[in-house]
Design an enzyme around this catalytic site. Structure first.
Site, PDB file in Angstrom:
ATOM      1  CB  CYS A  19      -0.996   0.111   1.317  1.00  0.00           C
ATOM      2  SG  CYS A  19      -1.819   1.559   1.423  1.00  0.00           S
ATOM      3  CG  HIS A  38       0.427  -6.243  11.962  1.00  0.00           C
ATOM      4  ND1 HIS A  38       0.723  -5.592  10.709  1.00  0.00           N
ATOM      5  CD2 HIS A  38      -1.015  -6.583  11.925  1.00  0.00           C
ATOM      6  CE1 HIS A  38      -0.629  -5.540  10.164  1.00  0.00           C
ATOM      7  NE2 HIS A  38      -1.489  -6.117  10.979  1.00  0.00           N
ATOM      8  CD  GLU A  95       1.419  -1.116   8.401  1.00  0.00           C
ATOM      9  OE1 GLU A  95       0.071  -1.624   8.082  1.00  0.00           O
ATOM     10  OE2 GLU A  95       1.885  -0.232   9.160  1.00  0.00           O
ATOM     11  CB  THR A 111      -1.120   2.250   8.476  1.00  0.00           C
ATOM     12  OG1 THR A 111      -1.138   0.737   8.095  1.00  0.00           O
ATOM     13  CG2 THR A 111      -0.174   2.516   7.444  1.00  0.00           C
ATOM     14  CB  SER A 142      -4.922  -6.464  13.957  1.00  0.00           C
ATOM     15  OG  SER A 142      -4.456  -5.196  12.963  1.00  0.00           O
ATOM     16  CG  ASN A 143      -8.681  -3.906   9.638  1.00  0.00           C
ATOM     17  OD1 ASN A 143      -9.932  -3.503   9.502  1.00  0.00           O
ATOM     18  ND2 ASN A 143      -8.124  -4.712   9.007  1.00  0.00           N
TER      19      ASN A 143
END
Ligand code: SF4
Length: 668
Positions: free
Chosen positions: A96, A124, A126, A162, A219-220
């Site tokens: 992204c 995570h 990311e 993020t 997770s989000n």
């Protein structure tokens, strides 16, 4: 039902881009192997669809050597690209752009000598990827206490995963500002995430239930669930439409829906569609119920209808029932039960549901006349038929109501049956009237519902019980066991005794220790006796019982009871050439030698004695071992004078004389 869909629910920009790139690669490289480095997104349903198109996830890059690998939106560490090159892997980079921006910040400031702090979850992908852009030297801070790990850093550059909450970012930055000389802050929280969280909270505050759609490992999505739960206790996390908690939301009026960044639109649409249908179905059902109610209120039941209703009032004389019609129904006492002693209050309570039969649509006062006993009767017929036809026929309880010709009538609840006199007992019954009013356990021995005929038998129950008792008795049978019994029959060779459903024989020789000519000398029919089992044969159904064995053997105590010199009374039981046997008690016979019978000389004992005669005897000797007692009649008598001798002789010539007669004449 109102459904509120949160803004920004579902795929974010980054995930949409990754999906598009993956689908293009699949189309373009149709015959090649294409892999994703880790699952493309955290959504099981989407991953399954991609797998069906040939896209597989790998965890180890070596597995994709020479093929194509898609980098997902979370991004990867910098060294990934060098490894891919070495392994001749063609990379489709779907990182992204917002994540790429964070990676670049981390690399730039690391190169400038800043300590890099990443606020986020160290596990995570990311965060692992961003760390890989600063030589894996970043401090990863997930809680405020993690800040203590940052050591010797004059210059700090802070970036955010993020998808973290703004709240966490603010807390950590506040601390860092206090502890760091030079701090470069880059709030890299993706606006898509924060906007989704804000709109989730807003909706959760005003609905009855929240549906959060997204992968259980996303997770989000998990953060959306937490935010939603803060404002709405009825929050449900589901992955697909199949998990929609229909029963929990069916009757609610406002439901909110949001979805994680990895949730595709089609899953959200499916969920909303199902809930809309639910609403439509609910409306339709309500409408149908209302229509039925209205229709019923105009309808009038017909005679013979079987209906269900609710008891609205119970008195001593009737039951009032609401049937859903404009008129209520009444069951008068005589239609509740055939038993006039029944009180309606013992049968039903207000609020009970009841099944009734319509006797009349108008009882003259505008009420519907109903019967309960008619319904019960039909149920009883069915029950009796089932019992009659079943192989293990159960017994039922009936109440005898009347003595009639040849038997009695008996009620099984609402059904009248007949018990023939021969079936009332296992023995002859003379007085049928004594059964009236009694409750009896019976079997159904004849049944014909068409002719409304049912015949009961109590005898069948008694015989069954007897048979069971008999079985138990045989099971417990053993030699030496003592049973109480009743003498049922007497023959020349013994007596038959019922010891509890089974007859045993006491042979004449086992009736008494003494000699008897016939069993009736010891027992009579109907006598209650205690017997002992001497032997038994189950196959032949034979039991030998003993009566005398329940009493002590008389010779055992003979020495204590009979002493030499004593005068006793006995009965002449046998006459032989050498004397007479006198029974002192059953089983104890003593011998009176011929020389001991009279003072005068006699050639035969029968000259002065006869069998059955009672005589006085003197005990001359007792020999327990040899089972012998010597007796003397003459020594029990006084010395006779000459006149007496003469009288005796004359008297004896006319008719047989006995010692008793002698004694009697002496007394006179
Ligand atoms: S949440 Fe934001 S940063 Fe993450 S993939 Fe989506 S758009 Fe990109």
């Amino acid at each position: 039902l109102k459904i509120f869909l949160a803004d920004n629910a579902g795929f974010c920009f980054g995930v949409k881009q990754a999906m598009n790139k993956a689908l293009s690669a699949i189309t373009e490289k149709e015959n090649e192997n294409i892999f994703t480095y880790g699952p493309l997104i955290h959504n099981r349903q989407v991953i399954q669809k991609l797998e069906q198109k040939g896209l597989r996830a790998i965890e180890n890059l070596e597995d994709a050597a020479g093929n194509t690998v898609i980098v997902r939106s979370h991004g990867v560490p910098l060294e990934f690209y060098e490894d891919a090159k070495r392994l001749n892997i063609s990379v489709v980079d779907a990182t992204c752009p917002f994540v790429r921006k964070v990676q670049n910040i981390a690399r730039t400031y690391h190169d400038k000598g800043y300590c890099i702090v990443i606020v986020g979850n160290p596990d995570h992908p990311e965060v692992i990827g961003i760390n890989g852009w600063c030589n894996n030297e970043a401090y990863i801070v997930q809680t405020e206490s993690d800040i203590d790990k940052i050591d010797g850093c004059e210059k700090v550059c802070a970036v955010a995963q993020t998808t973290i909450t703004l709240d966490l970012w603010d807390k950590i930055i506040k601390q860092l500002r206090q502890r760091t000389k030079i701090l470069k802050e880059f709030n890299t929280i993706c606006t898509a995430t924060s906007e989704r969280q804000i709109s989730c909270a807003e909706i959760a505050k005003r609905v009855d239930a929240m549906i959060v759609i997204g992968g259980y490992h996303s997770s989000n999505t998990q953060k959306l669930v937490q935010i939603s739960q803060k404002y709405c206790k009825n929050t449900y996390h589901i992955e697909s439409v199949d998990e929609l908690p229909i029963e929990c939301i069916r009757d609610l009026s406002k439901i909110g829906v949001t979805a994680g960044a990895s949730t595709p639109d089609w899953i959200i649409k499916e969920v909303i569609h199902k809930m809309s249908n639910l609403e439509q179905q609910k409306n339709e059902n309500e409408m149908m119920d209302m229509m039925e109610e209205i229709e019923n209120s105009f309808k009038v039941p017909r005679k013979g209808d079987v209906l269900k209703g609710k008891v609205i009032q119970v008195t001593d004389n009737e039951i009032m029932v609401n049937l859903g019609y404009k008129s209520d129904g009444i069951i008068p006492k005589e239609e509740i039960s055939s038993d006039p002693s029944t009180n309606p209050r013992d049968i039903v309570q207000e609020g009970d549901e009841i099944e009734v039969y319509v006797l009349k649509t108008d009882d003259g006062e505008g009420n519907i006349l109903l019967s309960k006993k008619k319904i019960d009767r039909e149920k009883d017929w069915d029950l009796l038929e089932r019992i009659f036809k079943s192989s293990e026929q159960k017994s039922v309880t009936v109440k005898v109501t009347e003595a009639v010709k040849g038997g009695v009538t008996a009620m099984f609840n609402e059904i009248k049956g007949f018990i023939p006199a021969s079936q009332l007992s296992d023995s002859y019954v003379e007085n049928l009237g004594k059964f009236v009013g009694q409750f009896l356990e019976v079997k159904v021995i004849d049944f014909n519902q068409a002719k409304r005929r049912v015949v009961f038998s109590r005898r069948a129950v008694l015989e069954e019980e007897k048979e069971k008792k008999k079985q138990l008795l045989w099971e417990s049978m053993e030699k030496g066991k003592v049973f109480d019994g009743e003498v049922k029959r007497i023959t020349d060779f013994g007596a038959f005794v019922d010891i509890g459903g089974v007859d045993g024989l006491i042979h004449i020789s086992d009736l008494s220790w003494g000699k008897i000519k016939h069993p009736t000398e010891v027992v009579q029919v109907g006598d209650k006796v205690q017997t002992v089992v001497l032997d038994f044969d189950k196959e032949r159904n034979r039991i030998s019982l003993g009566l005398k064995q329940t009493m002590p053997e008389p010779w055992e105590t003979v020495e204590e009871k009979y002493h030499v010199g004593e005068i006793r009374e006995g009965k002449v039981v046998n006459l032989v050439d050498f004397g007479a046997f006198v029974e002192l008690e059953p089983g104890i016979d003593g011998l009176v030698h011929i020389s001991q019978i009279a003072h005068r000389h006699i050639a035969k004992a029968s000259e002065v004695l006869s069998i059955g005669q009672t005589v006085k005897v003197k005990i001359l000797d007792v020999d327990k071992e040899a089972r012998r007692i010597s007796l003397s009649i003459k020594e029990a008598l006084e010395e006779p004078n000459a006149e007496t001798e003469k009288d005796l002789k004359e008297f004896h010539e006319d008719e047989p004389i006995t010692i008793g007669d002698i004694l009697h004449s002496k007394k006179e």
